[in-house]
Design an enzyme around this catalytic site. Sequence first.
Site, mmCIF file in Angstrom:
data_model
loop_
_atom_site.group_PDB
_atom_site.id
_atom_site.type_symbol
_atom_site.label_atom_id
_atom_site.label_comp_id
_atom_site.label_asym_id
_atom_site.label_seq_id
_atom_site.Cartn_x
_atom_site.Cartn_y
_atom_site.Cartn_z
ATOM 1 N N GLU A 1 52.426 68.759 80.044
ATOM 2 C CA GLU A 1 51.236 68.056 79.530
ATOM 3 C C GLU A 1 50.000 68.507 80.293
ATOM 4 O O GLU A 1 50.024 68.597 81.516
ATOM 5 C CB GLU A 1 51.408 66.547 79.743
ATOM 6 C CG GLU A 1 51.911 65.806 78.536
ATOM 7 C CD GLU A 1 50.824 65.496 77.515
ATOM 8 O OE1 GLU A 1 49.862 66.286 77.384
ATOM 9 O OE2 GLU A 1 50.936 64.470 76.848
ATOM 10 N N ASP A 2 48.935 68.758 79.580
ATOM 11 C CA ASP A 2 47.676 69.119 80.235
ATOM 12 C C ASP A 2 47.131 67.929 81.019
ATOM 13 O O ASP A 2 46.782 68.042 82.188
ATOM 14 C CB ASP A 2 46.637 69.629 79.219
ATOM 15 C CG ASP A 2 46.559 68.748 77.973
ATOM 16 O OD1 ASP A 2 47.430 67.877 77.782
ATOM 17 O OD2 ASP A 2 45.631 68.928 77.175
ATOM 18 N N ASP B 1 46.300 60.437 80.258
ATOM 19 C CA ASP B 1 45.179 59.497 80.364
ATOM 20 C C ASP B 1 45.753 58.081 80.180
ATOM 21 O O ASP B 1 46.312 57.526 81.119
ATOM 22 C CB ASP B 1 44.160 59.909 79.281
ATOM 23 C CG ASP B 1 42.847 59.164 79.354
ATOM 24 O OD1 ASP B 1 42.387 58.860 80.450
ATOM 25 O OD2 ASP B 1 42.262 58.887 78.286
ATOM 26 N N PHE C 1 35.873 62.121 82.097
ATOM 27 C CA PHE C 1 36.225 63.070 81.046
ATOM 28 C C PHE C 1 36.044 64.502 81.550
ATOM 29 O O PHE C 1 34.980 64.846 82.052
ATOM 30 C CB PHE C 1 35.382 62.825 79.798
ATOM 31 C CG PHE C 1 35.924 63.531 78.598
ATOM 32 C CD1 PHE C 1 37.018 63.011 77.912
ATOM 33 C CD2 PHE C 1 35.370 64.721 78.168
ATOM 34 C CE1 PHE C 1 37.543 63.671 76.812
ATOM 35 C CE2 PHE C 1 35.896 65.393 77.060
ATOM 36 C CZ PHE C 1 36.978 64.864 76.384
ATOM 37 N N ARG D 1 37.717 74.781 75.705
ATOM 38 C CA ARG D 1 39.101 75.151 76.041
ATOM 39 C C ARG D 1 39.172 76.491 76.765
ATOM 40 O O ARG D 1 40.077 76.730 77.560
ATOM 41 C CB ARG D 1 39.959 75.245 74.773
ATOM 42 C CG ARG D 1 40.127 73.931 74.033
ATOM 43 C CD ARG D 1 41.238 74.080 72.993
ATOM 44 N NE ARG D 1 41.230 73.006 71.994
ATOM 45 C CZ ARG D 1 41.809 71.831 72.136
ATOM 46 N NH1 ARG D 1 42.424 71.537 73.263
ATOM 47 N NH2 ARG D 1 41.764 70.938 71.181
HETATM 48 P P1 IMP Z 1 46.393 59.719 76.294
HETATM 49 O O1 IMP Z 1 47.189 59.599 75.050
HETATM 50 O O2 IMP Z 1 45.318 58.671 76.381
HETATM 51 O O3 IMP Z 1 47.205 59.781 77.557
HETATM 52 O O4 IMP Z 1 45.570 61.055 76.186
HETATM 53 C C1 IMP Z 1 46.199 62.264 76.238
HETATM 54 C C2 IMP Z 1 45.469 63.321 75.440
HETATM 55 O O5 IMP Z 1 44.076 63.006 75.283
HETATM 56 C C3 IMP Z 1 45.510 64.621 76.180
HETATM 57 O O6 IMP Z 1 46.636 65.376 75.814
HETATM 58 C C4 IMP Z 1 44.189 65.246 75.823
HETATM 59 O O7 IMP Z 1 44.301 65.962 74.609
HETATM 60 C C5 IMP Z 1 43.253 64.094 75.618
HETATM 61 N N1 IMP Z 1 42.471 63.768 76.827
HETATM 62 C C6 IMP Z 1 42.633 62.738 77.694
HETATM 63 N N2 IMP Z 1 41.748 62.766 78.685
HETATM 64 C C7 IMP Z 1 40.987 63.876 78.468
HETATM 65 C C8 IMP Z 1 39.900 64.477 79.173
HETATM 66 O O8 IMP Z 1 39.426 64.020 80.234
HETATM 67 N N3 IMP Z 1 39.395 65.598 78.624
HETATM 68 C C9 IMP Z 1 39.871 66.162 77.476
HETATM 69 N N4 IMP Z 1 40.888 65.638 76.785
HETATM 70 C C10 IMP Z 1 41.459 64.502 77.282
HETATM 71 MG MG MG Z 2 42.004 67.129 73.019
#
Ligand code: IMP
Ligand code: MG
Length: 178
Positions: free
Chosen positions: A102-103, A106, A155, A168
């Site tokens: 996972e990148d 959040d 962010f 990206r």
């Molecule tokens: P989550 O579902 O809230 O955990 O968010 C995960 C996904 O949201 C990641 O795989 C990213 O694609 C996007 N995301 C969350 N935080 C960031 C950020 O700070 N920058 C860019 N994309 C984010």
């Molecule tokens: Mg994204």
Amino acid sequence: MNKEVRLHDKIFELFISHEEIMKVVKNLAAQIEAEIKDIPVFIITLKGAANFGMDFAKYFNKNAIFDYIRLKSYDGISASGKPEVILDVTENIEGKQVYVLEDIVDTGNTLETIIQILKAKNPASVKIVALFFKPEAYKKNYPLDYVGMSIPNKFIVGYGLDYDELGRNLNDVYQLKQ
Ligand code: IMP
Ligand code: MG
């Protein structure tokens, strides 16, 4: 590298250098390489973890299978409800040791969906490898098995991460300038 970049209507400032990111990726690969017994399946979460996944592959020196999954969870910079599966894995992962690359984690919504999808395919195990983690934003209880860097709840863009599809291709990581 630029100190600041503009993406759409927002300004982002340099946060983590590419060099620093590569050290973290290399460490994650080395750690997992040392622990692995069978041939693992690494699942790269598109699009964000494309850069991370390929660099991880470069540093991982044992046999491994790579596959991809794609969910869409973010519109711009705010989370939008339940993530949607756009591309599912194609490898048979039954009985396999699966690692999700996972990148960024959040809220954990995306992760939860991915874990549910993968566990339904009966792998031997599913472990989570998050390059970036925002502990203050995390709302789930799944432990993250490997975390590259914990970062504040800001962010970020670059190294695969986007703001409305831009950013990206930045090699370094930038954070939103307040
Ligand atoms: P989550 O579902 O809230 O955990 O968010 C995960 C996904 O949201 C990641 O795989 C990213 O694609 C996007 N995301 C969350 N935080 C960031 C950020 O700070 N920058 C860019 N994309 C984010
Ligand atoms: Mg994204």
